[in-house]
Design an enzyme around this catalytic site. Structure first.
Site, PDB file in Angstrom:
ATOM      1  N   TRP A 132       1.188  -1.008   0.437  1.00 16.97           N
ATOM      2  CA  TRP A 132      -0.231   0.390   0.022  1.00 16.97           C
ATOM      3  C   TRP A 132       0.551   1.716  -0.116  1.00 16.97           C
ATOM      4  O   TRP A 132       1.681   0.768   0.722  1.00 16.97           O
ATOM      5  CB  TRP A 132      -0.832  -0.352   0.831  1.00 16.97           C
ATOM      6  CG  TRP A 132      -1.611   1.224   1.407  1.00 16.97           C
ATOM      7  CD1 TRP A 132      -2.444   1.657   0.881  1.00 16.97           C
ATOM      8  CD2 TRP A 132      -2.157   2.040   2.748  1.00 16.97           C
ATOM      9  NE1 TRP A 132      -3.050   2.715   1.165  1.00 16.97           N
ATOM     10  CE2 TRP A 132      -3.211   2.665   2.048  1.00 16.97           C
ATOM     11  CE3 TRP A 132      -1.483   1.722   4.029  1.00 16.97           C
ATOM     12  CZ2 TRP A 132      -3.825   3.515   3.386  1.00 16.97           C
ATOM     13  CZ3 TRP A 132      -2.234   2.863   4.655  1.00 16.97           C
ATOM     14  CH2 TRP A 132      -3.145   3.287   4.356  1.00 16.97           C
ATOM     15  N   ASP A 213      -0.713  -5.942  10.208  1.00 18.49           N
ATOM     16  CA  ASP A 213      -1.567  -5.104   9.111  1.00 18.49           C
ATOM     17  C   ASP A 213      -2.571  -5.448   8.341  1.00 18.49           C
ATOM     18  O   ASP A 213      -3.207  -6.231   7.765  1.00 18.49           O
ATOM     19  CB  ASP A 213      -1.146  -4.102   8.513  1.00 18.49           C
ATOM     20  CG  ASP A 213      -2.795  -2.617   7.576  1.00 18.49           C
ATOM     21  OD1 ASP A 213      -3.632  -2.742   7.988  1.00 18.49           O
ATOM     22  OD2 ASP A 213      -1.784  -1.982   6.479  1.00 18.49           O
ATOM     23  N   ALA A 215      -6.391  -4.572   7.699  1.00 22.21           N
ATOM     24  CA  ALA A 215      -7.755  -3.563   6.641  1.00 22.21           C
ATOM     25  C   ALA A 215      -8.898  -4.496   6.162  1.00 22.21           C
ATOM     26  O   ALA A 215     -10.008  -3.574   5.266  1.00 22.21           O
ATOM     27  CB  ALA A 215      -6.870  -2.928   5.818  1.00 22.21           C
ATOM     28  N   LYS A 248     -13.229  -0.779   5.742  1.00 22.47           N
ATOM     29  CA  LYS A 248     -13.382  -1.504   4.432  1.00 22.47           C
ATOM     30  C   LYS A 248     -14.503  -2.495   4.977  1.00 22.47           C
ATOM     31  O   LYS A 248     -15.828  -2.468   3.845  1.00 22.47           O
ATOM     32  CB  LYS A 248     -12.530  -1.758   4.416  1.00 22.47           C
ATOM     33  CG  LYS A 248     -10.805  -1.614   3.007  1.00 22.47           C
ATOM     34  CD  LYS A 248     -11.128  -1.042   2.764  1.00 22.47           C
ATOM     35  CE  LYS A 248      -9.620   0.687   3.143  1.00 22.47           C
ATOM     36  NZ  LYS A 248      -9.223  -0.300   3.059  1.00 22.47           N
TER      37      LYS A 248
HETATM   38  N1  PMP Z   1      -3.859  -0.744   5.674  1.00 19.48           N
HETATM   39  C1  PMP Z   1      -3.738  -1.590   4.163  1.00 19.48           C
HETATM   40  C2  PMP Z   1      -3.113  -2.257   3.447  1.00 19.48           C
HETATM   41  C3  PMP Z   1      -4.740  -0.450   3.522  1.00 19.48           C
HETATM   42  O1  PMP Z   1      -4.736  -0.830   2.076  1.00 19.48           O
HETATM   43  C4  PMP Z   1      -5.341   0.625   4.443  1.00 19.48           C
HETATM   44  C5  PMP Z   1      -6.478   1.709   3.438  1.00 19.48           C
HETATM   45  N2  PMP Z   1      -6.239   1.321   1.800  1.00 19.48           N
HETATM   46  C6  PMP Z   1      -5.287   0.960   5.490  1.00 19.48           C
HETATM   47  C7  PMP Z   1      -4.678   0.160   5.823  1.00 19.48           C
HETATM   48  C8  PMP Z   1      -5.784   1.791   5.960  1.00 19.48           C
HETATM   49  O2  PMP Z   1      -7.232   1.804   6.129  1.00 19.48           O
HETATM   50  P1  PMP Z   1      -8.116   3.159   6.749  1.00 19.48           P
HETATM   51  O3  PMP Z   1      -8.549   3.481   5.450  1.00 19.48           O
HETATM   52  O4  PMP Z   1      -9.186   2.512   7.485  1.00 19.48           O
HETATM   53  O5  PMP Z   1      -7.003   4.621   7.186  1.00 19.48           O
END
Ligand code: PMP
Length: 397
Positions: A132, A213, A215, A248
């Site tokens: 990301w 992480d 998510a 998500k």
């Molecule tokens: N980690 C990953 C791998 C993500 O893809 C994302 C969001 N795209 C996040 C963390 C962050 O999530 P949030 O929108 O809740 O801040």
């Protein structure tokens, strides 16, 4: 007159993904396909509010009596009710774990990064590439040094676990290893349980602290299945950090709700870690926004709403599975997509191919060739796949 304070700053390039939203909106072509931005879409191309979320919001509007401050930890009941979903019923109440609510997964990652930077400022944070795009900036912003290790084999469209493990043999004791809990962004390629076991082993033998992480829990194989690797890892290592996003799997994106947990080896370390988390959170955002966490708490407090949420999440998962299966059946370029999970697939496309797909075919991908598969449906898959295959053939010629 002195020059502006702000002129001393280096201009930052605009966020490529956010720029893509604007370009897609401005495109008048009716058959345009958006597989760029990383949000779930249903087969009509919409990102609807979950019905359980709507019901929870209604309940909150009717019954909430105050919006007075809660404190740096946010809504403690939210964190308490979320823990069994993340860690499983048994481990959730472990006195080796403590968590606080954060503004989204991003806030959780940043709070974890700040905690690491205070505890061990010279630690490197190892991140498999690609990842990301916000991971490295978050750790850099906290003053840490993000460092890449091998992860992806572009020629096979699959992760290269062997090369990753060889790279981890070089990691110094005390360093941090960032791991995607499930539904890897951007590749969709996660770890099997035996691979999680090997990761746990190397973390222990080389004294590496994992930072997981998570998510996209529930968008891969199921809520428990998507957390199985994380749970296995936590049962093997002493210390770890876990950044969680509800944005998500509850469809709460702009409400910004997540949590950071730490696992430590002793209750003293847990309470010292927690006090540092609270002090850092106080300086970062004082306290997290409440609405998203109040929604999640309301859902998890109510058996019927929780079942409704899980049913809707299962429907999203099934749709992603169908799109993956349809694409995988088209040909070898897409075959790995059938085995991968979550919203994303990384296609073997160069920046020029991505631009050409946008200009000639009105197909909007992220600049690195990442496709959000939720942007596809039965009506668009064949056209999407044909355009991608045409570009790959031209590039190879
Ligand atoms: N980690 C990953 C791998 C993500 O893809 C994302 C969001 N795209 C996040 C963390 C962050 O999530 P949030 O929108 O809740 O801040």
């Amino acid at each position: 007159m002195t020059d502006s304070l702000f002129n001393t700053l280096a201009p930052s390039p605009p966020d490529a993904l956010l720029a893509l939203i604007a370009a897609f909106r401005a495109d008048p072509r009716l058959d345009k396909i958006d597989v760029g931005i990383g949000v779930y879409r249903n087969s009509q191309g919409q990102t609807p509010v979950f019905s359980a979320v709507k019901a929870a919001e209604q309940q909150l509007a009717e019954t909430q009596t105050t919006k007075a401050y809660l404190g740096a930890e946010g809504d403690a009941v939210f964190t308490e009710l979320l823990a069994p979903i993340v860690f499983g019923m048994e481990h959730a109440s472990s006195d080796r774990l403590t968590g606080v609510q954060t503004p989204g997964g991003t806030g959780a990652l940043r709070l974890g990064a700040e905690l690491i930077a205070r505890a061990t400022p010279d630690a490197r944070v190892w991140i498999g590439t690609p990842t990301w795009p916000n991971h490295a900036p978050i750790f850099s912003a906290a003053g840490l040094l993000p460092t890449s290790h091998a992860y992806w084999d572009a020629s096979r469209g699959r992760k290269d676990f062997g090369r990753m493990m060889a790279a981890l043999e070089e990691v110094a004791a005390g360093d941090i290893l960032l791991l995607h809990g499930c539904c890897h962004n951007p590749t969709g390629s996660g770890f099997s349980l035996p691979e999680w076991q090997e990761i746990a082993k190397i973390c222990n033998s080389r004294k590496i602290t994992p930072f997981i992480d998570l998510a996209y829990q529930g968008l891969g194989d199921g809520l428990d299945e998507d957390a199985a690797g994380l749970r296995l890892l936590l049962s093997t290592v002493d210390e770890a950090l876990i950044a969680y996003s509800c944005d998500k799997n509850f469809g709460l994106y702009r409400e910004r709700v997540g949590a950071l947990w730490i696992q430590a080896g002793s209750s003293k370390a847990v309470s010292t870690g927690r006090s540092a988390m609270l002090a850092l959170a106080r300086a970062l955002w004082s306290m997290p926004p409440d609405h998203g966490a109040a929604i999640v708490r309301t859902i998890l407090e109510n058996g019927q709403l929780e079942r409704d949420w899980q049913r809707e999440l299962a429907g999203m998962r099934a749709r992603l599975g169908e799109v993956r299966a349809m694409l995988a059946a088209i040909g070898p370029v897409f075959a790995p997509i059938g085995e991968q999970r979550g919203l994303f697939a990384l296609l073997p496309l160069a920046a020029g191919d991505v631009a050409e797909l946008r200009e000639t075919y009105a197909i909007y991908l992220a600049p690195d060739g990442r496709a959000n598969l939720a942007g596809l449906g039965p009506d668009t898959i064949a056209r999407f796949a044909a355009a991608v295959l045409t570009r790959i053939a031209i590039s190879k010629a």
